[in-house]
Design a protein around this motif. Structure first.
Motif, mmCIF file in Angstrom:
data_model
loop_
_atom_site.group_PDB
_atom_site.id
_atom_site.type_symbol
_atom_site.label_atom_id
_atom_site.label_comp_id
_atom_site.label_asym_id
_atom_site.label_seq_id
_atom_site.Cartn_x
_atom_site.Cartn_y
_atom_site.Cartn_z
ATOM 1 N N ARG A 61 -2.882 -2.449 -15.861
ATOM 2 C CA ARG A 61 -4.056 -2.916 -16.604
ATOM 3 C C ARG A 61 -5.276 -3.022 -15.698
ATOM 4 N N VAL A 62 -5.067 -3.514 -14.473
ATOM 5 C CA VAL A 62 -6.183 -3.588 -13.518
ATOM 6 C C VAL A 62 -6.737 -2.189 -13.267
ATOM 7 N N ALA A 63 -5.840 -1.237 -13.009
ATOM 8 C CA ALA A 63 -6.274 0.135 -12.737
ATOM 9 C C ALA A 63 -6.973 0.738 -13.947
ATOM 10 N N ARG A 64 -6.428 0.508 -15.115
ATOM 11 C CA ARG A 64 -7.020 1.078 -16.327
ATOM 12 C C ARG A 64 -8.412 0.499 -16.576
ATOM 13 N N THR A 94 -12.299 4.725 -6.706
ATOM 14 C CA THR A 94 -11.789 3.831 -7.744
ATOM 15 C C THR A 94 -10.437 3.241 -7.346
ATOM 16 N N THR A 95 -9.641 3.997 -6.604
ATOM 17 C CA THR A 95 -8.378 3.451 -6.098
ATOM 18 C C THR A 95 -8.645 2.259 -5.188
ATOM 19 N N GLN A 96 -9.636 2.383 -4.318
ATOM 20 C CA GLN A 96 -9.982 1.268 -3.437
ATOM 21 C C GLN A 96 -10.502 0.076 -4.239
ATOM 22 N N VAL A 112 -6.972 -6.270 -6.874
ATOM 23 C CA VAL A 112 -5.644 -6.860 -6.708
ATOM 24 C C VAL A 112 -5.667 -7.899 -5.597
ATOM 25 N N SER A 113 -6.318 -7.556 -4.487
ATOM 26 C CA SER A 113 -6.401 -8.480 -3.361
ATOM 27 C C SER A 113 -7.077 -9.786 -3.765
ATOM 28 N N GLY A 114 -8.107 -9.682 -4.611
ATOM 29 C CA GLY A 114 -8.829 -10.875 -5.020
ATOM 30 C C GLY A 114 -8.138 -11.686 -6.093
ATOM 31 N N ALA A 115 -7.206 -11.050 -6.820
ATOM 32 C CA ALA A 115 -6.599 -11.734 -7.971
ATOM 33 C C ALA A 115 -5.114 -12.015 -7.814
ATOM 34 N N ILE A 116 -4.485 -11.518 -6.753
ATOM 35 C CA ILE A 116 -3.031 -11.592 -6.650
ATOM 36 C C ILE A 116 -2.521 -13.031 -6.632
ATOM 37 N N LEU A 143 0.822 -1.207 0.000
ATOM 38 C CA LEU A 143 0.000 0.000 0.000
ATOM 39 C C LEU A 143 0.858 1.260 0.000
ATOM 40 N N VAL A 144 1.951 1.239 0.750
ATOM 41 C CA VAL A 144 2.838 2.404 0.784
ATOM 42 C C VAL A 144 3.377 2.707 -0.612
ATOM 43 N N LEU A 145 3.716 1.668 -1.355
ATOM 44 C CA LEU A 145 4.304 1.856 -2.678
ATOM 45 C C LEU A 145 3.276 2.148 -3.762
ATOM 46 N N TYR A 146 2.184 1.400 -3.752
ATOM 47 C CA TYR A 146 1.307 1.412 -4.915
ATOM 48 C C TYR A 146 0.034 2.234 -4.773
#
Length: 203
Positions: free
Chosen positions: A87-90, A57-59, A65-69, A33-36
């Protein structure tokens, strides 16, 4: 930790993130979280989202990410994870914009596609995302490495390497020899490079 102590190399951040949800390393997620999170938030703001929408949208991105990592698989190309995250963010941005443009439906599908093409220039945005990532990692590495050195050693580094002052001048001011300043600066630069490379290797 003093300058003479060698820090323990931390386990791969991604490996620590990819455990089952109830077994995940909470510290790894905090580092993530600190980085991304700031990177994703800036991406949303650049898309013109209002602050509340940008944060929402950030959340959404972080939840995805949490569900797909655990299913993420590196593709063997440099910056694999960053490209995946981008790509996830976009995709989240596209979904948000599509919903906004259709409520009320002021544009037809062709016009919506044109708006998205104009506002989501993937290659340029990805390059900027990558640049900001590197800046974020450097800031994190600086914070971590700062703890390893004495105040005088760090001040010598800041004054010579960041502020650009002559080594002899800084050495005299700090009651150090020029050789000591040079060695201190070199050691800090080496530690910063090593910290950054930890993340580059993981990504």
């Amino acid at each position: 930790m003093t300058v003479d102590e060698t820090p323990r190399t931390r386990p791969s951040l991604l490996l620590r993130l990819r455990g089952e949800r109830d077994e995940r390393d909470e510290r790894a997620w905090a580092e993530f979280l600190v980085l991304y999170e700031p990177l994703v938030l800036r991406l949303m703001r650049r898309r013109g989202l209002q602050e509340s929408d940008a944060r929402d949208t950030t959340q959404q991105v972080l939840l995805r990410v949490s569900g797909a990592i655990e299913r993420y698989q590196p593709d063997g190309v440099e910056a694999s994870f960053r490209r995946w995250l981008f790509r996830v963010a976009r995709n989240v941005v596209v979904t948000f914009l599509m919903r906004q443009l259709r409520q009320p439906k002021l544009l037809d599908d062709r016009q919506i596609a044109e708006v998205l093409d104009a506002t989501l220039a993937a290659s340029a945005e990805s390059d900027l995302f990558d640049h900001e990532y590197r800046q974020q990692v450097l800031a994190w590495a600086t914070e971590q490495v700062r703890r390893e050195f004495r105040d005088t050693t760090w001040q010598a580094f800041v004054e010579t390497n960041i502020n650009g002052r002559p080594i002899a001048e800084v050495a005299s001011e700090l009651s150090l020899s020029p050789g000591s300043v040079y060695v201190a600066r070199s050691r800090i630069i080496a530690r910063l490079r090593a910290k950054v490379e930890e993340f580059e290797a993981e990504d």
